[in-house]
Design a protein around this motif. Structure first.
Motif, short mmCIF file in Angstrom:
data_model
loop_
_atom_site.label_atom_id
_atom_site.label_comp_id
_atom_site.label_asym_id
_atom_site.label_seq_id
_atom_site.Cartn_x
_atom_site.Cartn_y
_atom_site.Cartn_z
N SER A 131 -32.87 -49.55 -62.09
CA SER A 131 -33.06 -48.90 -61.24
C SER A 131 -31.85 -48.10 -60.78
O SER A 131 -30.75 -48.69 -60.71
N PRO A 132 -32.00 -47.03 -59.78
CA PRO A 132 -30.68 -46.54 -59.24
C PRO A 132 -29.73 -47.21 -58.47
O PRO A 132 -28.50 -47.21 -58.83
N SER A 133 -30.41 -48.07 -57.65
CA SER A 133 -29.78 -49.03 -56.83
C SER A 133 -28.99 -50.09 -57.58
O SER A 133 -27.82 -50.43 -57.43
N ALA A 134 -29.82 -50.73 -58.61
CA ALA A 134 -29.07 -51.53 -59.43
C ALA A 134 -28.01 -51.21 -60.41
O ALA A 134 -27.14 -51.76 -60.52
N THR A 135 -28.14 -49.76 -60.69
CA THR A 135 -27.20 -49.28 -61.63
C THR A 135 -25.91 -49.05 -60.84
O THR A 135 -24.79 -49.20 -61.32
N ASP A 136 -26.19 -48.58 -59.51
CA ASP A 136 -25.07 -48.29 -58.60
C ASP A 136 -24.37 -49.81 -58.45
O ASP A 136 -22.97 -49.89 -58.51
N GLN A 137 -25.07 -50.74 -58.14
CA GLN A 137 -24.40 -52.21 -57.84
C GLN A 137 -23.49 -52.63 -59.18
O GLN A 137 -22.36 -53.14 -59.29
N PHE A 138 -24.25 -52.18 -60.52
CA PHE A 138 -23.59 -52.51 -61.75
C PHE A 138 -22.43 -51.99 -61.89
O PHE A 138 -21.18 -52.23 -62.32
N ILE A 139 -22.10 -50.45 -61.57
CA ILE A 139 -21.06 -49.66 -61.83
C ILE A 139 -20.12 -50.23 -60.86
O ILE A 139 -18.81 -50.41 -61.08
N ARG A 140 -20.44 -50.49 -59.51
CA ARG A 140 -19.34 -51.07 -58.61
C ARG A 140 -18.82 -52.42 -58.94
O ARG A 140 -17.62 -52.64 -58.83
N ALA A 141 -19.56 -53.19 -59.62
CA ALA A 141 -19.12 -54.58 -60.21
C ALA A 141 -18.24 -54.31 -61.40
O ALA A 141 -17.03 -54.94 -61.59
N GLU A 142 -18.61 -53.36 -62.28
CA GLU A 142 -17.70 -53.02 -63.51
C GLU A 142 -16.26 -52.58 -62.99
O GLU A 142 -15.23 -52.94 -63.35
N ILE A 143 -16.30 -51.74 -61.89
CA ILE A 143 -14.69 -51.16 -61.33
C ILE A 143 -14.02 -52.23 -60.89
O ILE A 143 -12.82 -52.34 -61.15
N ASP A 144 -14.73 -53.14 -60.10
CA ASP A 144 -13.98 -54.47 -59.71
C ASP A 144 -13.53 -55.35 -60.84
O ASP A 144 -12.26 -55.68 -60.66
N ARG A 145 -14.53 -55.71 -61.59
CA ARG A 145 -14.07 -56.39 -62.94
C ARG A 145 -12.78 -55.93 -63.72
O ARG A 145 -11.83 -56.55 -64.05
#
Length: 326
Positions: free
Chosen positions: A299-313
């Motif tokens: 979903s858009p919200s799950a995709t947004d959370q994933f990308i934010r986590a990728e940036i942090d990782r």
């Protein structure tokens, strides 16, 4: 007028739903009367991201009832394409096929001409694929262990789709973990890097299996290992790097469909519905599976959370491994 509880609820629902349905109808009318849709891809033709976009775009175009044109904008560590997508007219007629590098670039703390989060609206995380390490036969190595031993005796040149790309970071992280040196040669995409690998100009490449497996099967390249935690169904006989003595190592490539942040929500919803329909088509599922691509369709919200986590990782990984941009 007296209303019972059920009638009152129906009235409230109708009042709320009407503008939403009207907005959605408006979005559908916009797509019905205007064309084509441009899908900005931050790779040159022939690379993994380009191939996946071209596999996905026909079914997406069919779902949206619009022709889709692939707009390749390579170079600049994908910042050229990303900036163009960030500054596109917010009408839904420009889509962006973001990838792992979208989550990597902020970690280098260099100025970006766009805001990775604020300038984009995620539609869906399309899918992901592990990477594969392949070598030119002249290097005379068949395993990761042999590569490490060889790197301690001679300079080895590896290519990537560009500074900050998923393949670049995957190799740099392994260099740090294995305590070896491999010399980076950046390109403007996987296609040009693969061409030089086949000709022997470079000796090593870490990339998606999609463009290289045919050359592995023909004997023109030597596969060394996969970067997934477990063996991949696309190459079940090939060990992982985790199996090769580095249990904490893993890396993958992901691809997300995004639009400019100011695209109306109703149009974003129509694009999401089209993307979901496209990714659920039996032919799409079959084609992606054959290429070793795991469909995610978040979903858009799950995709947004994933990308934010990728940036942090990746920000933490870049700092930890002291990875530098060439």
């Amino acid at each position: 007028m007296n209303l019972d509880k059920r009638s009152f609820t129906k009235c409230i629902f109708a009042a709320i739903s009407f503008p939403i349905l009207s907005m959605r109808t408006f979005a559908q009318e916009v797509f019905k009367h205007r064309f084509p849709i441009h899908l900005i891809v931050p790779y040159p033709p022939g690379g993994a991201g380009d191939i996946i976009a071209r596999l996905f775009s026909p079914s997406l175009g069919e779902a949206l009832k619009q022709p889709i044109i692939i707009d390749n904008k390579s170079g600049g560590a994908q910042m050229i394409a990303t900036d163009a997508a960030a500054k596109a007219k917010p009408d839904g007629y420009t889509l962006f096929f973001a990838s792992t590098t979208h989550g990597i670039n902020p970690g280098f703390k260099r100025p970006l001409p766009y805001d990775t989060i604020k300038d984009f609206a995620p539609i869906t995380l399309v899918g992901s694929t592990p990477l594969i390490w392949v070598a030119h036969p002249s290097l005379k190595v068949k395993t990761i262990q042999e590569l490490v031993a060889k790197a301690n005796t001679m300079p080895i040149y590896y290519g990537s789709a560009g500074p900050g790309s998923g393949g670049h970071l995957a190799v740099e992280l392994f260099k740090f973990m294995a305590g070896i040196d491999l010399i980076h040669t950046p390109y403007k995409g996987t296609g040009p890097a693969l061409n030089d690998l086949l000709s022997g100009q470079i000796q090593l490449l870490c990339t998606s299996p999609i463009p290289v497996l045919p050359f592995v099967k023909s004997g023109k390249l030597q596969a060394l290992a996969m970067t997934s935690p477990k063996r991949s169904a696309i190459a079940p006989d090939l060990p992982t790097i985790a199996e090769s003595g580095y249990p904490d190592y893993q890396a993958s490539l992901w691809y997300a469909l995004m639009v400019q942040a100011k695209v109306p929500l109703a149009i974003q919803q129509v694009i999401l519905e089209g993307a979901t329909k496209a990714l659920q088509q039996p032919e799409t599922i079959k084609t992606f599976k054959e290429q070793g691509i795991d469909i995610l369709n978040l979903s858009p919200s799950a995709t947004d959370q994933f990308i934010r986590a990728e940036i942090d990782r990746w920000t933490k990984t870049i700092a930890y491994a002291k990875i530098q941009i060439d």
